[in-house]
Scaffold this motif. Structure first.
Motif, PDB file in Angstrom:
ATOM      1  N   GLY A 171       0.794  -1.233   0.000  1.00  0.00           N
ATOM      2  CA  GLY A 171       0.000   0.000   0.000  1.00  0.00           C
ATOM      3  C   GLY A 171       0.825   1.280   0.000  1.00  0.00           C
ATOM      4  N   ASN A 172       2.132   1.170   0.224  1.00  0.00           N
ATOM      5  CA  ASN A 172       2.956   2.383   0.361  1.00  0.00           C
ATOM      6  C   ASN A 172       2.954   3.247  -0.903  1.00  0.00           C
ATOM      7  OD1 ASN A 172       3.613   0.529   2.395  1.00  0.00           O
ATOM      8  ND2 ASN A 172       5.613   1.462   2.713  1.00  0.00           N
ATOM      9  N   HIS A 173       3.101   2.609  -2.073  1.00  0.00           N
ATOM     10  CA  HIS A 173       3.229   3.388  -3.306  1.00  0.00           C
ATOM     11  C   HIS A 173       1.994   4.257  -3.547  1.00  0.00           C
ATOM     12  CE1 HIS A 173       4.268   4.556  -7.346  1.00  0.00           C
ATOM     13  NE2 HIS A 173       3.165   4.006  -7.823  1.00  0.00           N
ATOM     14  N   GLY A 174       0.829   3.655  -3.454  1.00  0.00           N
ATOM     15  CA  GLY A 174      -0.405   4.398  -3.709  1.00  0.00           C
ATOM     16  C   GLY A 174      -0.613   5.538  -2.729  1.00  0.00           C
ATOM     17  N   VAL A 175      -0.308   5.293  -1.455  1.00  0.00           N
ATOM     18  CA  VAL A 175      -0.491   6.343  -0.444  1.00  0.00           C
ATOM     19  C   VAL A 175       0.520   7.474  -0.659  1.00  0.00           C
ATOM     20  CG1 VAL A 175      -0.259   6.844   2.029  1.00  0.00           C
ATOM     21  CG2 VAL A 175      -1.632   4.889   1.269  1.00  0.00           C
ATOM     22  N   ALA A 176       1.749   7.119  -1.014  1.00  0.00           N
ATOM     23  CA  ALA A 176       2.772   8.150  -1.276  1.00  0.00           C
ATOM     24  C   ALA A 176       2.317   9.048  -2.430  1.00  0.00           C
ATOM     25  CB  ALA A 176       4.116   7.500  -1.603  1.00  0.00           C
ATOM     26  N   LEU A 177       1.756   8.432  -3.467  1.00  0.00           N
ATOM     27  CA  LEU A 177       1.267   9.188  -4.621  1.00  0.00           C
ATOM     28  C   LEU A 177       0.129  10.123  -4.239  1.00  0.00           C
ATOM     29  CD1 LEU A 177       0.875   6.918  -7.734  1.00  0.00           C
ATOM     30  CD2 LEU A 177       2.253   8.967  -7.469  1.00  0.00           C
ATOM     31  N   LEU A 178      -0.838   9.568  -3.509  1.00  0.00           N
ATOM     32  CA  LEU A 178      -2.019  10.348  -3.131  1.00  0.00           C
ATOM     33  C   LEU A 178      -1.636  11.568  -2.307  1.00  0.00           C
ATOM     34  CD1 LEU A 178      -5.092   8.223  -2.084  1.00  0.00           C
ATOM     35  CD2 LEU A 178      -4.774   9.693  -4.070  1.00  0.00           C
ATOM     36  N   SER A 179      -0.637  11.371  -1.437  1.00  0.00           N
ATOM     37  CA  SER A 179      -0.253  12.468  -0.541  1.00  0.00           C
ATOM     38  C   SER A 179       0.311  13.636  -1.337  1.00  0.00           C
ATOM     39  CB  SER A 179       0.784  11.988   0.475  1.00  0.00           C
ATOM     40  OG  SER A 179       2.056  11.862  -0.139  1.00  0.00           O
ATOM     41  N   PHE A 180       0.714  13.397  -2.580  1.00  0.00           N
ATOM     42  CA  PHE A 180       1.315  14.432  -3.415  1.00  0.00           C
ATOM     43  C   PHE A 180       0.325  14.984  -4.425  1.00  0.00           C
ATOM     44  CE2 PHE A 180       5.857  15.634  -4.400  1.00  0.00           C
ATOM     45  CZ  PHE A 180       6.162  15.803  -3.067  1.00  0.00           C
ATOM     46  N   ARG A 181      -0.867  14.413  -4.468  1.00  0.00           N
ATOM     47  CA  ARG A 181      -1.812  14.863  -5.493  1.00  0.00           C
ATOM     48  C   ARG A 181      -2.560  16.104  -5.054  1.00  0.00           C
ATOM     49  NH1 ARG A 181      -4.371   9.591  -8.063  1.00  0.00           N
ATOM     50  NH2 ARG A 181      -2.498   8.916  -9.178  1.00  0.00           N
ATOM     51  N   GLU A 182      -2.892  16.910  -6.017  1.00  0.00           N
ATOM     52  CA  GLU A 182      -3.713  18.081  -5.756  1.00  0.00           C
ATOM     53  C   GLU A 182      -5.032  17.649  -5.123  1.00  0.00           C
ATOM     54  OE1 GLU A 182      -4.367  20.942  -8.990  1.00  0.00           O
ATOM     55  OE2 GLU A 182      -2.540  20.078  -9.850  1.00  0.00           O
TER      56      GLU A 182
END
Lengths: 348, 348
Positions: B188-199
């Motif tokens: 789950g780390n990759h998806g959460v890392a991405l989301l945290s950077f999304r507008e």
């Protein structure tokens, strides 16, 4: 801060600069018999020929074909010009949300028909859907793998009967003094067919795309033997192809304007638009360099293929000149320069 | 007239339907030892493993990596989970006109570093530039070829010491009753890392992408021996992976919630956003099915790799149940269904 421009993807000199700056100086490469730095149409690694192409053609449907046909023909041809028999293709699509399912089905069927025509199968794939506005309808990547053609050893034997040839695969750096240049048919058709369908142009023409898999035509040329190099004149057209060959093989090339097969409708469309038919991309043509003793045999072999009926000898390689020289209809001589940008962007 | 939707590219059930409708029923396929219709991570043709993936991740840069790292890790891992040693990669880019050259250089360097890490080279490529607005910055396709790992015969010998095994490559259809399921680390780390950077999200988290080439970790597992199937839980996460395995291998799978490695920050982010960490995509994880006798040895081998330090046994295959069952912390049991859409689109 510099920004990427359309010219950097156009197949001409700016693109060569782009590749040197962003790819060759950055990515780990240079393994294999024909490595990345050779900048040929495909690489050869441990006897496997490997190539990739992404298709961003606009519009997706055009006279005589669509992006599906293109994606098969382009990749099959990139394998074939290395002297390989295609083993398998991949299909990776980026689809824009909201794309019409019927349109997609039509494209898949056209890919399928082209693959049947070439006798090659898809073995792996990938699909990404991106939000509306994040892509222009559909982009398709087809990569391909191939193995050494059964006719390649015989082909190279025939080259070696004529001259020294250190290569085990035909390639862009292998052309020598005296090699005869053969074009498999008319050039410029694909680009003109596309333009006629684009918004803002919309002139009338009967010209259709030439996109077609050429693996059978190329196998027949290899069977005849004596081929030293082959290349398909895609982005940047035949002008770019000849300049790449002249540079990589360190040899001059002479071509005769009257011998370059051109459709009269392509000539008039190009005159109207003020573009050079030699700089327009093709998707179903190949240019071959052949040792002089074998030129007539190769020409005859190619002409037996439906795609090669209008094939002809267009010129020769010669160490007497530098660069690429066109002998014009009127008896003049002019240098063919590598195109800087692209008269018809997004043709493939 | 039906339109393509985001869910069709999301890795769940809709995507399986899409592949059946547009790919399997349309494209000529089914050659090779592991053909297209197996829908595994890569195909095997004449002993060559071949795979393709297009990366449309958004944003291009995110905590711990960027699209370049992803494009190498994803394709290397798709080769490796088939039991292959990567031979070479291709790099095909679609660049939007006006894209920042410095950003592109940064991405190329990250591809290069990841390729060095994996010990693999680029041999062929393609670049297309499309007009501003026709693509979302940059899309990258990496295809890859590989050959049979030197440890694969030994691996399969160890499987056969435990039970009948008709396969010559590990694959999604090869799991049998009793096989032990091992996850190489936190999910789950990759998806959460991405989301945290999304507008629009922008929550604070220390979670970084897990994207990494796993070829060395996987080679060490094969050297230990006894692996029957391997897969990386990308789109649709571990929930999708387990359902694909259960369906293709016609076997039930049980996993224990308390044994699935999860970062506490991933758990709290998922609770906040109302999404299931098991449905989130990963780019540096692999799940292995292993014959029971070999499970401890494989686990030990994986844990020696830096990417495998948190590896653990998460469950088993069993013919006593159908589908995928999660044994919860509280002692309950719930069915893990294949995700329909995607809680985090464009993660790869």
């Amino acid at each position: 801060m510099s920004k990427i421009t359309m010219a950097q993807g156009a197949g001409g000199e700016r693109m060569q600069d782009f590749i040197r700056k962003f790819v060759l100086s950055e990515l780990r490469h240079d393994i294999g018999e024909i490595p990345l730095s050779a900048l040929d149409d495909a690489a050869v690694v441990e006897g496997i020929v490997f190539t990739t192409d992404t298709y961003t053609v606009k519009p997706l449907f055009f006279p005589g074909g669509d992006i599906g046909l293109l994606a098969v023909a382009g990749t099959v041809n990139d394998l074939s010009v290395m002297g390989a028999t295609p083993m398998a293709l991949s299909c990776a699509m980026i689809v824009e949300e909201g794309f019409d399912e019927d349109g997609l089905l039509k494209i898949m069927r056209s890919m399928s028909a082209a693959a049947d025509d070439a006798g090659v199968s898809f073995v792996t794939g990938d699909t990404k859907v991106v939000e509306k506005g994040a892509a222009d309808g559909l982009f398709v990547n087809t990569s391909g793998i191939g193995r050494r053609s059964q006719h390649l050893d015989g082909n190279i034997e025939r080259v070696r009967a004529s001259r020294e040839y250190e290569w085990s695969w035909p390639n862009d750096s292998a052309i020598a003094d005296g090699d005869v240049l053969i074009a498999s048919g008319q050039v410029g058709n694909h680009g003109v067919a596309l333009l006629s369908f684009r918004e803002g142009y919309g002139f009338e023409t009967s010209v259709k795309t030439d996109a077609a898999p050429l693996n059978r035509l190329i196998e027949s040329a290899l069977e005849a033997g004596g081929v030293t190099a082959m290349k398909d004149p895609t982005r940047g057209g035949i002008a770019n192809l000849l300049n790449e060959w002249a540079e990589k093989s360190c040899i001059g090339l002479t071509v005769r304007e009257e011998d370059i097969p051109l459709n009269p409708s392509v000539i008039s469309a190009c005159e109207m638009l003020g573009i050079d038919p030699l700089e327009i991309g093709n998707e179903g043509k190949v240019v071959l360099a052949v040792v002089p003793e074998a030129a007539e045999d190769v020409l005859k072999a190619i002409r037996t293929s439906p795609e090669g009926r209008q094939a002809g000898i267009i010129g020769e390689a010669t160490s007497a000149i530098d660069g690429v020289v066109l002998e014009t209809h009127t008896g003049g001589r002019r240098l063919i320069e590598p195109p800087v940008g692209d008269p018809v962007p997004r043709i493939c």
